[in-house]
Design a protein around this motif. Structure first.
Motif, PDB file in Angstrom:
ATOM      1  N   GLU A 251     -29.418  53.174  44.490  1.00 58.65           N
ATOM      2  CA  GLU A 251     -29.913  52.983  45.849  1.00 58.65           C
ATOM      3  C   GLU A 251     -30.869  51.801  45.891  1.00 58.65           C
ATOM      4  O   GLU A 251     -31.825  51.723  45.106  1.00 58.65           O
ATOM      5  CB  GLU A 251     -30.629  54.240  46.348  1.00 58.65           C
ATOM      6  CG  GLU A 251     -31.055  54.139  47.804  1.00 58.65           C
ATOM      7  CD  GLU A 251     -31.610  55.443  48.336  1.00 58.65           C
ATOM      8  OE1 GLU A 251     -32.004  55.476  49.513  1.00 58.65           O
ATOM      9  OE2 GLU A 251     -31.633  56.434  47.568  1.00 58.65           O
ATOM     10  N   ASN A 252     -30.590  50.879  46.812  1.00 58.88           N
ATOM     11  CA  ASN A 252     -31.434  49.713  47.034  1.00 58.88           C
ATOM     12  C   ASN A 252     -32.183  49.913  48.345  1.00 58.88           C
ATOM     13  O   ASN A 252     -31.593  49.844  49.424  1.00 58.88           O
ATOM     14  CB  ASN A 252     -30.595  48.438  47.081  1.00 58.88           C
ATOM     15  CG  ASN A 252     -31.439  47.182  47.225  1.00 58.88           C
ATOM     16  OD1 ASN A 252     -32.654  47.254  47.387  1.00 58.88           O
ATOM     17  ND2 ASN A 252     -30.781  46.023  47.180  1.00 58.88           N
ATOM     18  N   ASN A 253     -33.461  50.203  48.238  1.00 58.40           N
ATOM     19  CA  ASN A 253     -34.280  50.455  49.423  1.00 58.40           C
ATOM     20  C   ASN A 253     -35.314  49.348  49.543  1.00 58.40           C
ATOM     21  O   ASN A 253     -36.350  49.367  48.890  1.00 58.40           O
ATOM     22  CB  ASN A 253     -34.959  51.818  49.310  1.00 58.40           C
ATOM     23  CG  ASN A 253     -35.695  52.213  50.585  1.00 58.40           C
ATOM     24  OD1 ASN A 253     -35.647  51.498  51.585  1.00 58.40           O
ATOM     25  ND2 ASN A 253     -36.378  53.339  50.546  1.00 58.40           N
TER      26      ASN A 253
ATOM     27  N   VAL B 274     -36.300  47.789  46.260  1.00 60.78           N
ATOM     28  CA  VAL B 274     -36.632  48.733  45.200  1.00 60.78           C
ATOM     29  C   VAL B 274     -35.358  49.489  44.824  1.00 60.78           C
ATOM     30  O   VAL B 274     -34.804  50.226  45.638  1.00 60.78           O
ATOM     31  CB  VAL B 274     -37.732  49.710  45.639  1.00 60.78           C
ATOM     32  CG1 VAL B 274     -38.033  50.704  44.522  1.00 60.78           C
ATOM     33  CG2 VAL B 274     -38.994  48.955  46.033  1.00 60.78           C
ATOM     34  N   VAL B 275     -34.907  49.296  43.589  1.00 61.23           N
ATOM     35  CA  VAL B 275     -33.625  49.845  43.151  1.00 61.23           C
ATOM     36  C   VAL B 275     -33.879  51.037  42.245  1.00 61.23           C
ATOM     37  O   VAL B 275     -34.699  50.969  41.318  1.00 61.23           O
ATOM     38  CB  VAL B 275     -32.784  48.784  42.417  1.00 61.23           C
ATOM     39  CG1 VAL B 275     -31.446  49.360  41.990  1.00 61.23           C
ATOM     40  CG2 VAL B 275     -32.585  47.558  43.296  1.00 61.23           C
ATOM     41  N   SER B 276     -33.183  52.129  42.498  1.00 55.98           N
ATOM     42  CA  SER B 276     -33.309  53.337  41.677  1.00 55.98           C
ATOM     43  C   SER B 276     -31.922  53.839  41.301  1.00 55.98           C
ATOM     44  O   SER B 276     -30.945  53.615  42.017  1.00 55.98           O
ATOM     45  CB  SER B 276     -34.082  54.433  42.418  1.00 55.98           C
ATOM     46  OG  SER B 276     -33.404  54.788  43.618  1.00 55.98           O
TER      47      SER B 276
ATOM     48  N   LYS C 272     -29.697  57.299  39.908  1.00 57.58           N
ATOM     49  CA  LYS C 272     -29.714  58.758  39.836  1.00 57.58           C
ATOM     50  C   LYS C 272     -28.341  59.248  39.418  1.00 57.58           C
ATOM     51  O   LYS C 272     -27.324  58.842  39.981  1.00 57.58           O
ATOM     52  CB  LYS C 272     -30.099  59.357  41.196  1.00 57.58           C
ATOM     53  CG  LYS C 272     -30.138  60.877  41.212  1.00 57.58           C
ATOM     54  CD  LYS C 272     -30.637  61.394  42.562  1.00 57.58           C
ATOM     55  CE  LYS C 272     -29.667  61.060  43.683  1.00 57.58           C
ATOM     56  NZ  LYS C 272     -30.087  61.645  44.984  1.00 57.58           N
TER      57      LYS C 272
ATOM     58  N   ALA D 273     -34.196  60.486  40.209  1.00 56.75           N
ATOM     59  CA  ALA D 273     -34.017  59.044  40.336  1.00 56.75           C
ATOM     60  C   ALA D 273     -34.993  58.302  39.431  1.00 56.75           C
ATOM     61  O   ALA D 273     -36.145  58.707  39.282  1.00 56.75           O
ATOM     62  CB  ALA D 273     -34.202  58.616  41.782  1.00 56.75           C
TER      63      ALA D 273
ATOM     64  N   THR E  27     -36.565  54.463  38.803  1.00 53.89           N
ATOM     65  CA  THR E  27     -36.712  53.127  39.376  1.00 53.89           C
ATOM     66  C   THR E  27     -36.446  52.082  38.299  1.00 53.89           C
ATOM     67  O   THR E  27     -36.962  52.164  37.182  1.00 53.89           O
ATOM     68  CB  THR E  27     -38.123  52.945  39.945  1.00 53.89           C
ATOM     69  OG1 THR E  27     -38.372  53.956  40.938  1.00 53.89           O
ATOM     70  CG2 THR E  27     -38.258  51.574  40.596  1.00 53.89           C
TER      71      THR E  27
ATOM     72  N   SER F 164     -36.408  48.216  36.688  1.00 51.18           N
ATOM     73  CA  SER F 164     -37.219  47.002  36.640  1.00 51.18           C
ATOM     74  C   SER F 164     -36.417  45.880  36.017  1.00 51.18           C
ATOM     75  O   SER F 164     -35.426  46.111  35.299  1.00 51.18           O
ATOM     76  CB  SER F 164     -38.499  47.245  35.825  1.00 51.18           C
ATOM     77  OG  SER F 164     -39.263  48.300  36.382  1.00 51.18           O
TER      78      SER F 164
ATOM     79  N   GLU G 263     -33.343  41.282  38.576  1.00 51.75           N
ATOM     80  CA  GLU G 263     -33.899  41.034  39.909  1.00 51.75           C
ATOM     81  C   GLU G 263     -33.978  39.521  40.091  1.00 51.75           C
ATOM     82  O   GLU G 263     -34.777  38.856  39.425  1.00 51.75           O
ATOM     83  CB  GLU G 263     -35.283  41.666  40.051  1.00 51.75           C
ATOM     84  CG  GLU G 263     -35.272  43.177  40.130  1.00 51.75           C
ATOM     85  CD  GLU G 263     -36.646  43.732  40.473  1.00 51.75           C
ATOM     86  OE1 GLU G 263     -37.394  43.039  41.195  1.00 51.75           O
ATOM     87  OE2 GLU G 263     -36.964  44.838  40.016  1.00 51.75           O
TER      88      GLU G 263
END
Length: 1099
Positions: A511-513, A516-518, A520, A542, A544, A546, A562
């Motif tokens: 999930e890219n919010n 911020v990518v996590s 799960k 989940a 996160t 880096s 990133e």
């Protein structure tokens, strides 16, 4: 006019890699002009009568690229002043330019690189970074020459194709994996086109940039296929074909010169080992190994043919593999061929290097017959049309009912040839400008992905050329990771689709919010095969991500990037992220020591080195002090002697002036003086000797300390090397075991693999090498073990089975015969319980030695004791040596006759349950049919104790044997300083019962097959007896009888000459029998269900 030419061969020696530097590898290769010199490694040179002379191989060129280079600011490696280093440009000028010159003259050309994995083949062919290899330099040089052309009547056309041969399948690398045919492309042969790949993509290019883009596209597609199917570059052959055409206009006529330049990067040569190399029965059966083995056979046959050793009419086995079929023109055909052999200079790779040099030595004897290809295109088109029409007539003119008509297979082959010829005609009738325009138009239609601006993951591969070629972007929102179909139009396929074991249909969510990518995992099973920086995920939790994090999905490893914080190339080039480090993270704590342990080990090594240095300095200082003391004593003695001499001379002068009566007194005084001098001399010599002895004793003590410190340092170094080798083995074996278990689970097989470590004990009492193996288990029962080489081979075959299961269904791989089943091997019924060691020093000291020696398993655990008695025998034959026969020094035994008795009364405390858990067959683990064997001195065969049959944890052997050594030699005295090593074996009851079940099932299956066969024969005989009387003679040609077919049944009407007969059933393979035996292991006490027989019909 054809020109006969030999295959040009060169050898290139690379620098040591990091692993070889860590292991302090010895340099065993040198060059002398075009001659490559292979020195024997130290361990071989020490053997008596073996390996004392170096081996010399002379080729067209030998490139020294081991050392003597300097790295520029751009990363290019150039030779240092006065060095013999051969850089990339030197290799191109020697071989690459020769290829281009031959292509410009109109000859077909081929350049291929051969050598073991990691020897530098891809570096020489492709290069890395600023060090471009032969392929990019050649492509650049082609367009430099084209741009330098000033002749308006001469134009050039360049077409490029790129294929990969993996697992005996030819794949087009210019086609995405999802659009390729499942079985790959076919290699065909036509009278006009020669040997060609049917349906391969050929891209027109007009600049170096365009050909570089095509090669980059092929490399990316190669990476996708390798990642999706778990393939590695060391197991695949890559072929880049440049079709170079020169079109000339003269007097209204058009002429052509066509040259095909094949640049081939072969798979690692160590994969082509014979069956005996690793002992694996399936080594040659694996399709991956087939191509290089076939290439070796072709080169050997061609070399024999060139030297006159081949038999008349001998056939060259080009058709044994796709690789040799494709290289048929390059080896023994119409082509100018260059072969570059890359070798490792390390002594640890001596065998592979020697094999490669011998391979190259055979290849240089091959003779080709090259001719210039300048046939007019119109003639070729006309010939193609004529051949096409001829094939059409053959296909359309045959009568279906005629016995001489072509078979269905021949029809399909002819139709495929027609299609290929029609395609060739269509391509030939297109101008190069039209093709180039079509290619540019197609390229403009391709959407240039802008996903690189989003956070994404890039693949990591052991081959740097395949690293960061596969990227998946994570756009705003959720991205699914899982196993999806590679076919177009599958709406349910996840955005990140991976076809590898351990990946579920819906595996994980990224999930890219807002940047911020996590990550799960969807469930517990998916979490167990998903890792971030070596740590497994928890289901539903989940994590996160880096910049620079390492992600693992099953066996696929990626790095998270990133774009705002950097590029993937920066992470890789800086060494911050590497495939080896990421792979090591996945192994957990087993793979190596912690940071604290590494720090402590380093401090210990520094302390040992300091102690050794201090001991050496103290030794030098003590020696200097002793020499100074000796010089001081000598000076004191000289002064005393001079003083006494002067006194004596003065007294003598006084006595000469005295009267004669005093002469007797003077003589007496002289005698006293002489005695005093003698006493002083003796006193000085005694003190000097005492000082020398004290100094020598001190020096000896210091030498002992220095030797002890050096031995401790060497032992520590050897321990570090052993741990590094063990870590390397674990790094290789553990991922393969993990992958094998995932594949086995996908194939729904009940087996499981476990990693085992075995420590070998030597006769010198030292722990030997720690070997890593994979144990194949079935319901907790160990069936057999595989060494790392066999394991690697079986995993590749399992990958083939998994691919086959995905294409044809699980049923296609569930019932394999034993010879094709990678999970079948003869069950190892007898196993090593452990090893016991007993000192022989008692024989050397002439005393009895009675001991209960501990039996240590290969895991280092005590598993019982073995009672051993070693008793020397006196000259009269009695046990024990009397005092009058005992010698003070062992050297006094030289030349005499020595006898001693070795007795093994029995063993005790053998484990009831060797595996450490309750066995389903009772406590009978390995204490069954126990036997012991040991090796003595120079005897070739081991000495064996009588087997104690049955289950017995305290077996009585009642064994004794008298050894006689006449005469005693210095070598025998050295042997008596070692140990006798007793190996204790026992029968694995669980494995034995599984083998018995398999044997009973096999016998039962054979009986059922014989019964079915007899029943089928009986039914067939009965049906033949019921057949009507013979029919009247057949009608003459052209006659048709009235109602001739009315009285015949439907089957007879369909096939009048073939009466319907019973069909023979297809017998089940041995694999099904073994599966039945495996089920019987789980239900031993349950009666087997009655077998159901069914009628079988013979076709």
């Amino acid at each position: 006019m054809a020109e006969e030419c030999s295959v040009v061969v060169g050898v290139r020696i690379r620098p040591f890699n990091d692993r070889e530097k860590t292991l302090n590898a010895q340099l065993c290769v040198d060059v002398d002009g075009p001659t490559t010199i292979l020195q024997n490694p130290p361990e071989m040179a020490l053997e008596s009568g073996k390996g004392k002379e170096a081996k010399r191989f002379t080729f067209d060129a030998s490139f020294w690229s081991h050392d003597g280079f300097q790295v520029g600011s751009d990363g290019y490696c150039s030779p240092a002043a006065g060095s013999r280093y051969a850089d990339q440009r030197t290799v191109f000028e020697t071989f690459g330019r020769r290829i281009l010159d031959s292509a410009w003259e109109g000859y077909h050309c081929c350049l291929f690189a051969y050598g073991q994995t990691g020897a530098g083949k891809s570096y020489s062919m492709v290069g890395y970074g600023a060090n471009k290899g032969i392929v990019p330099i050649s492509c650049e040089e082609i367009f430099k020459r084209i741009s330098a052309n000033t002749d308006t009547n001469l134009t050039y056309e360049v077409m490029v194709s790129m294929v990969e041969i993996y697992n005996e399948q030819v794949q087009d690398l210019l086609v995405p994996p999802k659009d390729r045919p499942k079985k790959g492309l076919e290699i065909r042969e036509s009278q006009q086109l020669g040997i060609y790949i049917a349906g391969v993509s050929r891209r027109p290019v007009d600049s170096y940039a365009s050909i570089e883009a095509v090669v980059e596209e092929g490399t990316e597609n190669r990476t996708v296929g390798a990642t999706l199917m778990n393939a590695t570059s060391s197991r695949a052959h890559t072929v880049l074909t440049i079709e170079f055409k020169q079109v000339s206009q003269a007097a209204g006529q058009q002429g052509q010169k066509l040259s095909l330049i094949n640049l081939v990067d072969l798979a690692g040569s160590e994969k082509a080992g014979q069956t005996g190399a690793s002992g694996d029965r399936l080594k040659e059966g694996c399709a991956i190994n087939k191509s290089l083995s076939a290439l070796g056979n072709v080169i050997e046959k061609l070399a024999d043919k060139a030297t006159g050793k081949a038999k008349p009419g001998a056939v060259i086995p080009y058709r044994d593999s796709k690789l040799t079929r494709l290289l048929q023109n390059a080896l023994g055909g119409s082509s100018k061929t260059v072969m570059i052999c890359a070798i490792s200079p390390a002594s640890s790779n001596y065998e592979e290097t020697l094999s490669t040099l011998r391979y190259a030595d055979r290849a240089k004897r091959i003779k080709n017959s090259a001719s210039i290809n300048e046939n007019p295109q119109d003639k070729l088109i006309r010939q193609l049309r004529e051949e096409n029409e001829k094939l059409r007539n053959m296909v359309g003119g045959g009568s279906p009912g005629a016995n001489t008509g072509p078979s269905d297979e021949e029809m399909m082959l002819k139709q495929s040839e027609i299609a290929a010829l029609e395609q060739a005609l269509t391509e030939m009738q297109k101008s190069f400008a039209d093709r180039l325009a079509e290619e540019k138009k197609a390229n403009t239609k391709k959407e240039k992905s802008s996903d690189i601006k989003f956070p994404h993951i890039a693949n990591l591969n052991e081959d740097l050329l395949l690293t960061a070629k596969l990227k998946f972007a994570f756009k705003e929102g959720k991205t699914r990771v899982g196993r999806g179909s590679q076919e177009d139009g599958d709406a349910n396929a996840p955005e990140v689709a991976l076809q590898v074991p351990g990946i579920h249909q819906e595996h994980a969510i990224v999930e890219n919010n807002a940047g911020v990518v996590s990550l799960k995992a969807n469930d517990a099973e998916a979490a167990a095969t998903t890792f971030v920086n070596g740590t497994a995920l928890q289901a539903g939790v989940a994590v996160t991500l880096s910049h620079g994090d390492r992600l693992a999905f099953g066996q696929c490893i990626f790095v998270f990037v990133e774009p705002s914080k950097g590029k993937v190339a920066e992470l890789i080039n800086s060494g911050q992220v590497t495939y080896a480090a990421a792979r090591k993270e996945l192994q957990g704590d087993v793979t190596g020591p912690s940071e604290e342990e590494l720090k402590a080990s380093k401090q210990l090594a520094e302390e040992l080195e300091r102690k050794a240095r201090e001991a050496e300095e103290a030794k030098v200082k003590a020696k200097a002090e002793a020499e100074a003391l000796m010089r001081q004593r000598e000076e004191e003695f000289r002064l005393q002697m001079d003083q006494k001499q002067k006194q004596w001379e003065q007294e003598m002068q006084q006595r000469q002036a005295a009267e004669a009566s005093e002469q007797a007194a003077a003589a007496e005084q002289a005698r006293v003086h002489a005695e005093e001098l003698s006493r002083l001399q003796q006193d000085f010599e005694a003190r000097q000797k005492k000082a020398e002895e004290a100094a020598q004793h001190k020096i000896e003590e210091l030498e002992k300390k220095a030797k002890k410190a050096a031995a401790e340092e060497e032992g520590h170094r050897q321990h570090e090397l052993a741990m590094q080798k063990l870590e390397e083995q674990l790094m290789t074996v553990m991922p393969l075991v993990k992958e094998a278990n995932l594949i086995i689970q996908e194939l729904q097989r009940p087996h499981r693999l476990e990693t085992k470590m075995h420590c070998e004990l030597t006769a010198e009492g030292k722990s030997g090498a720690v070997n890593v193996a994979a144990a194949v288990m079935l319901n907790g029962v160990r069936l057999f073990e595989w060494n790392p080489e066999t394991l690697e081979n079986r995993v590749f075959i399992l990958r083939e089975l998994l691919q086959r299961a995905e294409e044809e269904g699980l049923e296609a791989v569930q019932d394999l015969p034993n010879e094709e089943d990678p999970l079948w091997d003869p069950i190892e019924v007898e196993r090593l319980v452990g090893v016991a060691q007993v000192l022989l020093e008692g024989v050397l000291l002439q005393v009895e030695n009675k001991v209960d020696a501990r039996i240590l398993s290969s895991e280092g655990q005590a598993v019982g004791s073995l009672t051993v008695e070693i008793v020397p025998i006196a000259k009269d034959g009695s046990l024990g040596i009397p005092d009058e026969e005992v010698v003070e020094e062992p050297e006094e035994l030289l030349g005499s006759c020595m006898k001693f008795l070795v007795s093994v009364p029995g063993a005790s405390g053998l484990p009831e349950d060797f595996t450490g858990h309750q066995s389903c067959i009772g406590n009978k683990a390995l204490a069954n049919d126990v036997r012991v064997e040991y090796n003595y001195f120079i005897d070739e065969k081991p000495h064996k104790l009588p087997t104690v049959f049955g289950h017995n944890c305290n077996p009585d052997f009642k064994y004794s044997h008298t050894f006689v050594q006449d005469p005693v030699t210095s070598r025998f005295l050295e042997y008596l300083q070692s140990k006798l090593v007793f190996r204790v074996y026992g029968r694995d009851a669980a494995a034995a019962e599984a083998a018995e079940e398999l044997s009973r099932a096999s016998i039962k299956k054979q009986e059922e097959a014989e019964q079915l066969k007899a029943k089928a024969e009986a039914e067939r005989s009965t049906e033949q007896e019921k057949e009507p009387a013979p029919a009247p003679p057949p009608n003459l040609p052209g006659e048709v009888s009235q109602g001739g077919l009315a009285n015949v049944g439907p089957q007879a009407a369909a096939e009048p000459d073939s009466p319907k007969a019973p069909e023979v059933p297809q017998e089940k393979s041995q694999a099904s029998l073994r599966l039945a035996a495996e089920k019987a292991v789980d239900a031993r006490n349950q009666p087997a269900p009655p077998s159901k027989s069914r009628a079988c019909i013979i076709l």
